[in-house]
Design a protein around this motif. Sequence first.
Motif, PDB file in Angstrom:
ATOM      1  N   ILE A  70     -53.108 -14.818  38.955  1.00 41.83           N
ATOM      2  CA  ILE A  70     -52.455 -13.300  38.920  1.00 41.83           C
ATOM      3  C   ILE A  70     -53.584 -12.514  38.542  1.00 41.83           C
ATOM      4  CG2 ILE A  70     -51.423 -14.417  36.785  1.00 41.83           C
ATOM      5  CD1 ILE A  70     -53.380 -14.200  34.520  1.00 41.83           C
ATOM      6  N   LEU A  71     -54.830 -12.751  39.366  1.00 44.46           N
ATOM      7  CA  LEU A  71     -55.396 -11.566  39.652  1.00 44.46           C
ATOM      8  C   LEU A  71     -54.992 -10.296  40.822  1.00 44.46           C
ATOM      9  CD1 LEU A  71     -58.391 -11.277  40.197  1.00 44.46           C
ATOM     10  CD2 LEU A  71     -59.128 -12.198  42.089  1.00 44.46           C
ATOM     11  N   PRO A  72     -54.382 -10.559  41.155  1.00 43.84           N
ATOM     12  CA  PRO A  72     -53.513  -9.100  41.607  1.00 43.84           C
ATOM     13  C   PRO A  72     -52.641  -8.188  40.347  1.00 43.84           C
ATOM     14  CG  PRO A  72     -52.405 -10.716  42.880  1.00 43.84           C
ATOM     15  CD  PRO A  72     -53.471 -11.455  41.820  1.00 43.84           C
ATOM     16  N   LEU A  73     -51.866  -8.913  39.604  1.00 36.57           N
ATOM     17  CA  LEU A  73     -51.705  -8.562  38.113  1.00 36.57           C
ATOM     18  C   LEU A  73     -52.770  -8.432  37.720  1.00 36.57           C
ATOM     19  CD1 LEU A  73     -49.439 -10.433  36.809  1.00 36.57           C
ATOM     20  CD2 LEU A  73     -48.926  -8.883  38.517  1.00 36.57           C
ATOM     21  N   ILE A  74     -53.948  -9.021  37.212  1.00 36.02           N
ATOM     22  CA  ILE A  74     -54.930  -7.803  37.015  1.00 36.02           C
ATOM     23  C   ILE A  74     -55.948  -6.772  37.248  1.00 36.02           C
ATOM     24  CG2 ILE A  74     -57.757  -8.618  36.220  1.00 36.02           C
ATOM     25  CD1 ILE A  74     -56.413 -11.461  35.430  1.00 36.02           C
ATOM     26  N   VAL A 112     -59.038  -9.858  28.066  1.00 34.86           N
ATOM     27  CA  VAL A 112     -58.280  -9.982  27.344  1.00 34.86           C
ATOM     28  C   VAL A 112     -56.993 -10.906  28.049  1.00 34.86           C
ATOM     29  CG1 VAL A 112     -55.372  -8.940  26.542  1.00 34.86           C
ATOM     30  CG2 VAL A 112     -58.156  -7.890  26.760  1.00 34.86           C
ATOM     31  N   PHE A 113     -57.256 -11.598  28.911  1.00 31.96           N
ATOM     32  CA  PHE A 113     -55.639 -12.386  29.753  1.00 31.96           C
ATOM     33  C   PHE A 113     -56.393 -13.963  29.315  1.00 31.96           C
ATOM     34  CE2 PHE A 113     -53.891  -9.795  32.534  1.00 31.96           C
ATOM     35  CZ  PHE A 113     -52.929  -9.884  32.483  1.00 31.96           C
ATOM     36  N   ILE A 114     -57.686 -13.945  29.493  1.00 32.44           N
ATOM     37  CA  ILE A 114     -57.994 -15.253  28.455  1.00 32.44           C
ATOM     38  C   ILE A 114     -58.272 -15.505  27.007  1.00 32.44           C
ATOM     39  CG2 ILE A 114     -60.291 -16.430  28.263  1.00 32.44           C
ATOM     40  CD1 ILE A 114     -61.536 -15.486  30.523  1.00 32.44           C
ATOM     41  N   ALA A 115     -57.880 -14.082  26.540  1.00 30.12           N
ATOM     42  CA  ALA A 115     -57.711 -14.600  25.448  1.00 30.12           C
ATOM     43  C   ALA A 115     -56.307 -15.289  25.134  1.00 30.12           C
ATOM     44  CB  ALA A 115     -57.565 -13.449  24.367  1.00 30.12           C
ATOM     45  N   LEU A 116     -55.171 -14.498  25.829  1.00 31.68           N
ATOM     46  CA  LEU A 116     -53.958 -14.851  26.160  1.00 31.68           C
ATOM     47  C   LEU A 116     -53.626 -16.305  25.885  1.00 31.68           C
ATOM     48  CD1 LEU A 116     -52.496 -11.217  26.950  1.00 31.68           C
ATOM     49  CD2 LEU A 116     -52.465 -12.518  24.332  1.00 31.68           C
ATOM     50  N   LEU A 117     -53.860 -16.643  27.556  1.00 30.56           N
ATOM     51  CA  LEU A 117     -53.559 -17.572  28.314  1.00 30.56           C
ATOM     52  C   LEU A 117     -53.793 -18.913  27.724  1.00 30.56           C
ATOM     53  CD1 LEU A 117     -54.014 -15.999  31.924  1.00 30.56           C
ATOM     54  CD2 LEU A 117     -52.028 -16.596  30.909  1.00 30.56           C
ATOM     55  N   PHE A 118     -55.238 -19.096  27.322  1.00 28.20           N
ATOM     56  CA  PHE A 118     -56.112 -20.315  27.141  1.00 28.20           C
ATOM     57  C   PHE A 118     -55.567 -21.261  25.662  1.00 28.20           C
ATOM     58  CE2 PHE A 118     -59.239 -22.865  24.508  1.00 28.20           C
ATOM     59  CZ  PHE A 118     -59.272 -23.395  25.509  1.00 28.20           C
ATOM     60  N   PRO A 119     -55.144 -20.284  24.691  1.00 29.93           N
ATOM     61  CA  PRO A 119     -54.221 -20.817  23.747  1.00 29.93           C
ATOM     62  C   PRO A 119     -53.243 -21.268  24.018  1.00 29.93           C
ATOM     63  CG  PRO A 119     -55.886 -18.736  22.385  1.00 29.93           C
ATOM     64  CD  PRO A 119     -55.577 -18.701  23.757  1.00 29.93           C
ATOM     65  N   ILE A 120     -52.345 -20.368  24.184  1.00 31.75           N
ATOM     66  CA  ILE A 120     -51.253 -20.770  24.839  1.00 31.75           C
ATOM     67  C   ILE A 120     -51.022 -22.476  25.486  1.00 31.75           C
ATOM     68  CG2 ILE A 120     -48.707 -20.557  25.885  1.00 31.75           C
ATOM     69  CD1 ILE A 120     -49.635 -17.880  25.307  1.00 31.75           C
ATOM     70  N   ASP A 121     -51.765 -22.125  26.715  1.00 30.14           N
ATOM     71  CA  ASP A 121     -51.639 -23.222  27.358  1.00 30.14           C
ATOM     72  C   ASP A 121     -52.518 -25.553  26.793  1.00 30.14           C
ATOM     73  OD1 ASP A 121     -52.041 -24.707  29.988  1.00 30.14           O
ATOM     74  OD2 ASP A 121     -54.238 -25.548  30.472  1.00 30.14           O
ATOM     75  N   LEU A 122     -53.164 -24.569  25.507  1.00 30.25           N
ATOM     76  CA  LEU A 122     -54.378 -25.313  25.064  1.00 30.25           C
ATOM     77  C   LEU A 122     -53.006 -26.240  24.014  1.00 30.25           C
ATOM     78  CD1 LEU A 122     -56.625 -27.050  23.754  1.00 30.25           C
ATOM     79  CD2 LEU A 122     -56.540 -25.156  22.346  1.00 30.25           C
ATOM     80  N   MET A 123     -52.050 -25.120  23.402  1.00 25.09           N
ATOM     81  CA  MET A 123     -51.242 -25.839  22.739  1.00 25.09           C
ATOM     82  C   MET A 123     -49.912 -26.976  23.678  1.00 25.09           C
ATOM     83  SD  MET A 123     -49.693 -22.968  19.685  1.00 25.09           S
ATOM     84  CE  MET A 123     -49.753 -22.265  21.086  1.00 25.09           C
ATOM     85  N   GLU A 124     -49.597 -26.069  25.184  1.00 18.89           N
ATOM     86  CA  GLU A 124     -48.830 -26.873  25.792  1.00 18.89           C
ATOM     87  C   GLU A 124     -48.997 -28.198  26.466  1.00 18.89           C
ATOM     88  OE1 GLU A 124     -45.830 -27.922  28.119  1.00 18.89           O
ATOM     89  OE2 GLU A 124     -45.778 -26.558  26.696  1.00 18.89           O
ATOM     90  N   GLN A 125     -51.406 -28.796  26.573  1.00 19.68           N
ATOM     91  CA  GLN A 125     -51.427 -29.656  26.687  1.00 19.68           C
ATOM     92  C   GLN A 125     -51.483 -31.191  25.412  1.00 19.68           C
ATOM     93  OE1 GLN A 125     -52.560 -29.997  29.456  1.00 19.68           O
ATOM     94  NE2 GLN A 125     -52.366 -28.147  30.522  1.00 19.68           N
ATOM     95  N   VAL A 126     -51.681 -30.117  24.557  1.00 19.28           N
ATOM     96  CA  VAL A 126     -51.766 -31.166  23.689  1.00 19.28           C
ATOM     97  C   VAL A 126     -50.308 -31.177  23.026  1.00 19.28           C
ATOM     98  CG1 VAL A 126     -51.821 -30.960  21.048  1.00 19.28           C
ATOM     99  CG2 VAL A 126     -53.661 -29.810  22.093  1.00 19.28           C
ATOM    100  N   ARG A 127     -49.732 -30.780  23.070  1.00 19.70           N
ATOM    101  CA  ARG A 127     -47.747 -31.047  23.171  1.00 19.70           C
ATOM    102  C   ARG A 127     -47.928 -32.507  24.034  1.00 19.70           C
ATOM    103  NH1 ARG A 127     -43.102 -30.784  24.964  1.00 19.70           N
ATOM    104  NH2 ARG A 127     -43.477 -29.779  26.395  1.00 19.70           N
ATOM    105  N   LEU A 165     -57.264 -23.118  33.188  1.00 16.06           N
ATOM    106  CA  LEU A 165     -57.252 -21.579  32.952  1.00 16.06           C
ATOM    107  C   LEU A 165     -57.976 -20.924  34.194  1.00 16.06           C
ATOM    108  CD1 LEU A 165     -57.911 -19.857  31.283  1.00 16.06           C
ATOM    109  CD2 LEU A 165     -60.115 -19.913  30.777  1.00 16.06           C
ATOM    110  N   PRO A 166     -58.790 -21.356  34.700  1.00 12.70           N
ATOM    111  CA  PRO A 166     -59.442 -21.024  36.480  1.00 12.70           C
ATOM    112  C   PRO A 166     -58.418 -20.730  37.670  1.00 12.70           C
ATOM    113  CG  PRO A 166     -61.610 -22.727  36.125  1.00 12.70           C
ATOM    114  CD  PRO A 166     -60.386 -23.107  34.809  1.00 12.70           C
TER     115      PRO A 166
END
Length: 370
Positions: free
Chosen positions: A63-67, A21-36, A56-57
């Motif tokens: 955030i492993l403690p939060l996971i 779930v976190f991968i699905a949330l974090l990756f698109p956000i980071d991708l947009m930020e990197q492209v910007r 991503l890794p």
Amino acid sequence: MTLNLYLLRRFFATVGLVTLVFIALLFPIDLMEQVRRLDQDGGGLRDGFRLASLNLPAALYQILPLIVILSTLALLVSLARSSELVAIRASGRSGMSALVAPIGGAFLLGLFGLGVLNPIVAATQSEYERVSDTLRSGVSSVLSLSPEGVWLRQGDGAGQTVIRAARSSLDGTVLFDATFLQFDAEGSMIARIDASRARLAPVAPEGSEWSLQNAKSWPLGSSRNPERDASLHPTLKLPSTLTQAQIRDSFGVPSAIPIYELPSFINQLNAAGFSGLQHRVWLAMELTSPVMLMAMVLIGAGFSMGHARAGGVGKMVLIALIVGFGIFFLRSFAQVLGENGQLSVQIAAWAPPLAAICVGLGVLLHREEG
């Protein structure tokens, strides 16, 4: 043993699901930020996808403690709603004994993170920094450390200069026992300069220069006898393309160094004259990560092991999340204080997880036994 293996399997399955779930949330956000960011430097979607994948890794590892706390809450709420917790208690086992498997799983996950995930994250983070610097500025790291001392590199279209120093100031702008090796555009060495001290200073409007003291220069490219034609200079100025920010950023982040190599790297930092406090704090934080994950399980269990039919499950889960996030940010704050020297390394590393364990055990004992 069968029950413990069942709970352990459920715990790891929940951790995997929450991670997805976190991968699905974090990756698109980071991708947009990197492209910007890359759009200003002429980069494209392919470069942004590469950088986001490399970053991503490290984001997940941070955030492993939060996971873990979210996985604990999801697992225990699921067990409560399916009445499995009621069955476990009816079999004569207390709630504390039922947590042996999740706590042990969290500890194993922490050990796995130290031994396997940490080197993987270090490799991807190091590659991320290299690729990011290359795409955005056209150059990679300008500084490296070795047992021989500090190595710097500067250059432009006219040639390159390799700098070696026995040691340096804390910010890398003052070098001691420095040697400057100058190369032309074809890669041939044209001069060597030795100085007892070299200081990097800004020069208007946006340049910088090295101020060398007690310097000796050998013309290697234009002389058949460089020692005969060598010259002494009480003070010598050399233009530079380096800045203090470039030197500071060349160290990268401590997470880009595998934990197995951190002790020797810290020794090299200290021998070269740099401050290794940030890396020492990071090393201590990493070593306490298994304990931190165990604490997150206790906090999650303390607020979510009640009976589902008793009501108030959502409220207790929310409280657990608030406490868990508070401990997470307290740990980050303690890390900052440790890096600034406001707290000792061991206190900064051990105080948050031990405090979290005390809070989790206190709430759990009060609700289960009180």
